[in-house]
Design a protein around this motif. Structure first.
Motif, PDB file in Angstrom:
ATOM      1  N   LEU A  77      -2.390  -1.458  -9.407  1.00 24.71           N
ATOM      2  CA  LEU A  77      -2.359  -2.728  -8.692  1.00 24.71           C
ATOM      3  C   LEU A  77      -3.466  -2.766  -7.632  1.00 24.71           C
ATOM      4  N   ILE A 119       2.358   1.750  -3.476  1.00 21.09           N
ATOM      5  CA  ILE A 119       1.374   2.239  -4.444  1.00 21.09           C
ATOM      6  C   ILE A 119       1.097   3.723  -4.208  1.00 21.09           C
ATOM      7  N   GLN A 120       0.898   4.100  -2.937  1.00 24.21           N
ATOM      8  CA  GLN A 120       0.582   5.493  -2.628  1.00 24.21           C
ATOM      9  C   GLN A 120       1.745   6.433  -2.926  1.00 24.21           C
ATOM     10  N   ARG A 133      -0.010   2.306  -9.795  1.00 29.97           N
ATOM     11  CA  ARG A 133      -1.194   2.570  -8.978  1.00 29.97           C
ATOM     12  C   ARG A 133      -2.381   1.714  -9.384  1.00 29.97           C
ATOM     13  N   ARG A 186       3.852   5.957  -5.323  1.00 30.81           N
ATOM     14  CA  ARG A 186       4.125   5.806  -6.762  1.00 30.81           C
ATOM     15  C   ARG A 186       5.442   5.076  -7.040  1.00 30.81           C
ATOM     16  N   ASN A 234       0.830  -1.208   0.000  1.00 31.74           N
ATOM     17  CA  ASN A 234       0.000   0.000   0.000  1.00 31.74           C
ATOM     18  C   ASN A 234       0.865   1.260   0.000  1.00 31.74           C
ATOM     19  N   CYS A 246       5.393   1.805  -7.275  1.00 37.11           N
ATOM     20  CA  CYS A 246       4.914   0.732  -8.147  1.00 37.11           C
ATOM     21  C   CYS A 246       3.586   1.205  -8.751  1.00 37.11           C
TER      22      CYS A 246
END
Length: 478
Positions: free
Chosen positions: A315, A306-307, A313, A309, A303, A311
């Motif tokens: 996903l 992702i937040q 977003r 950036r 998480n 990996c």
């Protein structure tokens, strides 16, 4: 000049005898009115204190009264020797220079904490006062002798502190090895106010993290894990410490988040992938290969990635599966309560902790934070402060609770010089570890989570129905 040595037969005749107390053939420690005594029996007898039944004085009672064998003082027993300290006059076990254990401990600490001018380093005077004032100075001497000759033991750390080689900061202690000795000394310094109070599990995590990062070979992975720890894991640990306290399970989960994040990055590298090129198929493959616990530990890192950036977003993470152990039945709860109240073979601290879980549905992490002042005596009534108002304690449980307070473990030792905790731990100024206490309760047949569930269910049954409905039913949004 030729030196002669005693033969085994001469050594046996001169130095060995049958102890009049334990009746074992041991080295002679002295000749007392009732015969030869060995060192073990001598030390035990000299440390026996109380009111002498012969003269009525409060003294050491190493002698035995003829007939009933009651402990009596040296005067009534007719000793030809005394056990008075040559400095303070205290009667008890004597060490080198005929000094008592407290005077010996004082001399040892004075020498170790000397700043080079012949005086104790001023900043360490509170630590000196704390250790010298302990009720059992022999435990302090034993602590100073632990792991003699090895770098980093208590004596060597105290000597370096006295000389100013170790700065009085938490960061300095986090770099010391061996970490256990350094962590205990750090807790002692926090107890006496030399260092500011910081949650010990937060210190433990900060001490562990650099070593973990050192073991990662890929520099990019080191950078990513350090950022994750700095901006996600540590802020949450600090917020938890400010709000209440960090439990061992919270500290352990924080470390497991770091470990699983590291393992995931290495796993991606083996698939010729990076965090930036991670795809949904990679996430699904990793979830399929790992346990539910591993997925839970990695979830925060994914998480955060992702937040931030790091990996894509796009996903998505599969939903978490939450499982709970079934609560004890009412018959099992009552059976466990009866057993804890009557089984004298179970340690007292486990009986008291188990009863509090079963009666008041308190989590173990809350129970270990109780202090002696939370037990209130109002005449013949005993109350337990678990919140406001205080909770009444039934008579059989009250007797058990008061007996536990009078005979608590881990009191007044080198590891815990003085403690206000209802369940003192081995570490300085700290209560018992909740995970350790929970494991011990499970061993005596009181699984903490299931027992607490049974307690909550019983409390709900005893509450009026409107109160339960108002508490459990969600209120409409306004």
């Amino acid at each position: 000049m030729t030196r002669t040595y005693a033969t085994d037969e001469q050594h046996e005749r001169w130095y060995m005898a049958e102890c009049c107390r334990c009746e074992r053939r041991r080295h002679k420690a002295g000749s007392w009115p009732d015969g030869y005594v060995c060192r073990t029996c001598s030390d035990r007898a000299v440390r026996t204190r109380g009111t002498c039944p012969g003269c009525g004085q409060d003294r050491a009672l190493p002698g035995l009264r003829p007939g009933d064998g009651a402990p009596i003082c040296t005067t009534c027993a007719g000793f030809s020797q005394t056990f008075d300290c040559s400095r303070c006059g205290f009667e008890g076990k004597l060490l080198g220079g005929r000094l008592c254990e407290r005077c010996t401990l004082t001399d040892r600490l004075t020498a170790l904490l000397n700043d080079g001018t012949g005086h104790i380093r001023p900043a360490l005077v509170p630590l000196f006062d704390l250790l010298v004032a302990m009720e059992k100075p022999r435990s302090g001497l034993a602590w100073l002798e632990m792991r003699r000759g090895q770098p980093g033991n208590a004596s060597q750390l105290l000597r370096r502190l006295g000389l100013g080689e170790i700065p009085l900061t938490h960061d300095a202690f986090h770099e010391l090895q061996p970490w256990r000795a350094a962590a205990h000394l750090e807790e002692l310094l926090m107890t006496c106010g030399v260092l500011p109070a910081v949650d010990k599990y937060l210190c433990s995590f900060q001490r562990w993290l650099p070593g973990h990062l050192t073991g990662i070979t890929d520099p990019e992975h080191v950078k990513t894990i350090r950022l994750f720890a700095t901006w996600h894991v540590l802020p949450r640990l600090r917020a938890r410490a400010e709000r209440s306290h960090i439990t061992p399970s919270v500290r352990r989960f924080a470390a497991e988040q770091i470990k699983h994040a590291t393992a995931f990055l290495q796993w991606l590298g083996e698939r010729d992938r990076t965090l930036a090129s991670c795809s949904q198929s990679d996430i699904d493959a990793w979830y399929a290969e790992n346990t539910e616990h591993g997925r839970t530990c990695l979830r925060a890192f994914l998480n955060w990635s992702i937040q931030s950036r790091r990996c894509p977003r796009s996903l998505s993470l599969p939903a978490m599966n939450v499982s709970r152990r079934a609560a004890l039945s009412e018959d099992e709860r009552l059976d466990a309560l009866g057993r804890l109240l009557t089984d004298t073979k179970t340690p007292m601290r486990l009986r008291v902790a188990g009863v509090i879980v079963l009666l008041y549905a308190q989590p173990v992490s809350r129970i270990v934070r109780l202090i002696v002042d939370d037990v209130i005596r109002d005449g013949d009534t005993v109350l337990l402060r678990l919140g406001e108002p205080t909770s009444p304690v039934p008579a059989p449980v009250a007797d058990l609770l008061l007996e536990h307070i009078a005979n608590r473990d881990n009191m007044n030792t080198a590891t815990n010089p003085a403690s206000c905790w209802l369940f003192p731990g081995h570490r300085a100024g700290q209560p018992s570890r909740p995970d350790h206490l929970s494991a011990l309760l499970n061993e005596v047949g009181v699984p903490a989570a299931a027992a607490r569930g049974a307690g909550i269910r019983q409390q709900l049954l005893e509450l009026p129905a409107p109160v339960v409905a108002d508490t459990s039913w969600p209120k409409p949004r306004t």
